[in-house]
Design an enzyme around this catalytic site. Structure first.
Site, PDB file in Angstrom:
ATOM      1  N   HIS A  65      41.325  -1.815-105.636  1.00 56.99           N
ATOM      2  CA  HIS A  65      42.187  -0.710-104.908  1.00 56.99           C
ATOM      3  C   HIS A  65      43.049  -1.754-104.069  1.00 56.99           C
ATOM      4  O   HIS A  65      42.584  -2.531-103.469  1.00 56.99           O
ATOM      5  CB  HIS A  65      41.623   0.388-104.310  1.00 56.99           C
ATOM      6  CG  HIS A  65      40.714  -0.005-103.225  1.00 56.99           C
ATOM      7  ND1 HIS A  65      39.418  -0.390-103.511  1.00 56.99           N
ATOM      8  CD2 HIS A  65      40.504  -0.124-101.839  1.00 56.99           C
ATOM      9  CE1 HIS A  65      38.774  -0.829-102.361  1.00 56.99           C
ATOM     10  NE2 HIS A  65      39.567  -0.679-101.380  1.00 56.99           N
ATOM     11  N   CYS A 183      36.909   0.667 -93.591  1.00 59.55           N
ATOM     12  CA  CYS A 183      37.266  -0.807 -94.454  1.00 59.55           C
ATOM     13  C   CYS A 183      38.519  -1.134 -94.375  1.00 59.55           C
ATOM     14  O   CYS A 183      39.578  -0.461 -93.614  1.00 59.55           O
ATOM     15  CB  CYS A 183      36.703  -0.536 -95.825  1.00 59.55           C
ATOM     16  SG  CYS A 183      37.861   0.337 -96.782  1.00 59.55           S
TER      17      CYS A 183
END
Length: 671
Positions: A65, A183
């Protein structure tokens, strides 16, 4: 708002055998629907994100991603592989692959939907349904979370008998945990770790976990009363926890975000054990700002590099501001301006020399912070805010005893180590509140002062003088060799740790400038300008060897290179490291050697071509830069042209040899 995933974005028979090929196959589906505008540019962004941290997860999941300017709207593509594809998960290949594409400015609503998918991936029934699905449309609906048509329940034929309900037993008090997950991208791992921790808490039965997700869509702070009532804290993150001081005084476990996904039950067990032993944190001491950005398993060498880079990154703004002001003072008032009286006592508004003296003296004050800031933020990188006071004290002592840049490095490491040692001492609860404010600064400053003044300060000062004398004595072949080494370091990782070491070495010499240190500064800046300028020139003279995206980046690289921003070459190195990096290093070595051979000097720590008037031997300096740029350009053109099948240009520029044979070219992996 378009649907995030449709049947056209589902491939139930993904034939790719590598993660790069899988990403390309799914991205092509996005491009076909107009959701990706530049396929190669988007795949380069995916590869860069993958290089930060593998996106494979336990349970056969791959979830590449990224956020990219080449994405028009948030989109999901799903592929199922019969043989499995290696995405770096500890338990083996992934058979369920999700490619998540988010625009650079995606809105919160879209990202919230993407986060719900991340949570779904923690559900075993959801994954089982994906593995047995046979229809692309039904699979897309499952991923979107569309509700199936409800089945009417049959009416009972007889009246149910009612029995008295047993009196429920009083519930046992639960162990309460608050957690923070985050993250680098803030789309997938953040929410998967949150779901994993919450699920593990439910399965434990006597544990209640409340998670604050600090993702791309922002974050909602946990209520102060929730944090106050918690028995323990879990940080599962790969970027700094925002407002971490809210969780001070609690038993804390601090790990990377993947640990939160892969072993949540173990983390809950760890924090319960710490609570049973009475272990708590004072302030934000459980983890350092630098540790947070890396993996929990980093070795000492990696941590040392990060600590040093923490100090350098905070030092650079002081260097740039102070150094440029000093250089401007010299340019306007000449090199005797350093003997001017204080402008606080003598300043004539109409005299140029007064303005030059003002610039010089303001710059000198800013530059005087160089060593203390370096030491203070090295200590901060090791021990967080409690390390700042002893770090700054140690750095100031290094200046006092003329230990210079080396003394600042040593003071920062000592200060951080002393604070970390103090933080490990178990203290009574009554003292915990004053530890970070009074006790730790007091004891650590005294220890650091003792060591710097009486133990290691003088030897380091002697070493600093020896280094200065060596630089001043360099001439001929020795100076050229040093120029080659510095040029190679500046161009090896293009703004990375080795580049910063060379730059810090040069800047450290400006604290007490000598002829030798000024030559080093000139060589370092000249070499650092070569890679982006060379890539810009290469895309101009041989554009067909580069993709359309790289040609666009080449236009920006002219300005970045001229401004001494070496990072302008990173997009090219990420796409083709084996050709770009060696070519850049060769040109940087040539420029560094010529700059030293020509005796060029520089009093400004930054500025590129915009500070040429402040350079000693400016014409020869520009010749040195031009020579290195030509060498790097020639090499990168030759190396790219040596591929088995040279690209023919066209709309998207170069492809590789596999594309000429009818195979799908693989996306590059970032260096």
């Amino acid at each position: 708002m378009s649907e995030l995933i449709t049947a056209d974005l589902v491939d139930l028979d993904l034939s790719a055998d590598t993660k790069e090929a899988a990403a390309r196959a799914l991205a092509e589906r996005m491009a076909a629907r107009g959701r990706v505008t530049d396929l190669d540019g988007f795949l380069a962004d995916v590869a860069a994100r993958e290089a930060q941290m593998p996106t494979g997860l336990d349970g056969g999941i791959g979830i590449p991603h990224c956020r990219s300017e080449h994405v028009t709207e948030p989109t999901l593509a799903f592929g199922r592989s019969a043989d499995g594809i290696d995405f770096g998960a500890p338990d083996g290949p992934a058979d369920l692959i999700f490619l998540i594409a988010a625009p650079a400015g995606a809105d919160d609503a879209h990202l919230t939907i993407l986060s719900s998918l991340a949570r779904q991936l923690m559900d075993e029934d959801f994954k089982a349904a994906l593995r047995t699905a046979t229809d692309a449309g039904a699979t897309a609906a499952l991923i979107r979370g569309d509700e199936p048509e409800p089945t009417p329940e049959p009416k009972p034929t007889t009246e149910p008998t009612t029995e008295p309900e047993p009196t429920p037993a009083a519930p046992a008090a639960k162990f309460k945990i608050v957690a923070v997950t985050s993250c680098p991208t803030g789309i997938a791992h953040t929410y998967m770790a949150a779901e994993s921790l919450e699920k593990a808490g439910r399965e434990a039965g006597d544990v209640e976990v409340v998670v604050e997700t600090q993702g791309s869509a922002g974050f909602t702070r946990l209520a102060p009363e929730v944090i106050a009532a918690a028995d323990g804290v879990i940080f599962a993150h790969d970027v700094p926890v925002r407002e971490k001081d809210r969780f001070a005084g609690k038993p804390t476990v601090d790990v990377g975000v993947k640990a939160g996904i892969n072993r949540p039950a173990a983390l809950i067990g760890e924090v319960r054990e710490k609570a049973a032993r009475g272990e708590t944190t004072s302030g934000a001491a459980s983890a350092t700002p630098v540790d947070r950005a890396g993996d929990a398993g980093d070795g000492y060498g990696t941590k040392l590099r990060k600590w040093l880079m923490s100090g350098v990154s905070y030092m650079v703004p002081f260097v740039a501001a102070g150094g440029l002001l000093i250089a401007l003072g010299f340019a306007i008032g000449g090199y005797t301006i350093n003997k001017a009286p204080s402008v606080a006592e003598h300043f004539v508004w109409t005299q140029t020399d007064s303005w030059a003296a003002l610039l010089f003296q303001v710059g000198s004050v800013a530059f005087a912070f160089l060593v203390p800031v370096l030491a203070g933020f090295i200590a901060y990188g090791m021990a967080d805010r409690p390390g700042l006071v002893p770090g700054f004290v140690g750095g100031s002592i290094a200046l006092t005893i003329n230990a210079g840049f080396l003394g600042g490095l040593a003071a920062g490491l000592i200060a951080g180590g002393v604070v970390m040692a103090i933080q490990k001492v178990h203290v009574p609860p009554v003292l915990r509140g004053i530890m970070p404010v009074v006790v730790i600064p007091l004891i650590s400053s005294a220890v650091v002062g003792f060591l710097m003044f009486l133990v290691i300060g003088k030897p380091i000062a002697s070493l600093q003088r020896a280094l200065t004398d060596w630089l001043n004595s360099l001439s001929g072949a020795n100076a050229i060799i040093l120029g080659v080494v510095l040029g190679l370091m500046m161009c090896f990782d293009l703004g990375g740790p080795l580049n910063k070491v060379a730059y810090a070495f040069a800047v450290g010499g400006l604290a007490n400038p000598t002829e030798g240190s000024l030559k080093v500064m000139a060589a370092v800046m000249a070499a650092g300008m070569v890679p982006p300028l060379a890539m810009a020139l290469a895309t101009t003279v041989r554009g067909r060897l580069f993709t359309r995206t790289e040609r666009e980046n080449g236009k920006a690289a002219w300005v970045l290179g001229a401004s001494f921003i070496t990072e302008g070459a990173i997009p090219f190195a990420a796409a083709d490291p084996l050709r770009v990096i060696p070519a850049s290093m060769a040109g940087g070595a040539v420029t560094g050697a010529l700059s030293m051979a020509f005796g060029c000097t520089l009093r400004a720590p930054h500025g590129g071509v915009f500070v040429v008037p402040l350079i000693g031997n400016p014409f020869l300096y520009l010749i040195a830069i031009a020579a290195g740029v030509c060498v790097s350009t020639a090499l990168v053109v030759v190396l790219k042209g040596m591929r088995k099948s040279a690209p023919e240009g066209g709309e998207d520029g170069a492809g590789d040899a596999t594309a000429q044979k009818g195979e799908k070219p693989r996306i590059p992996v970032a260096a």
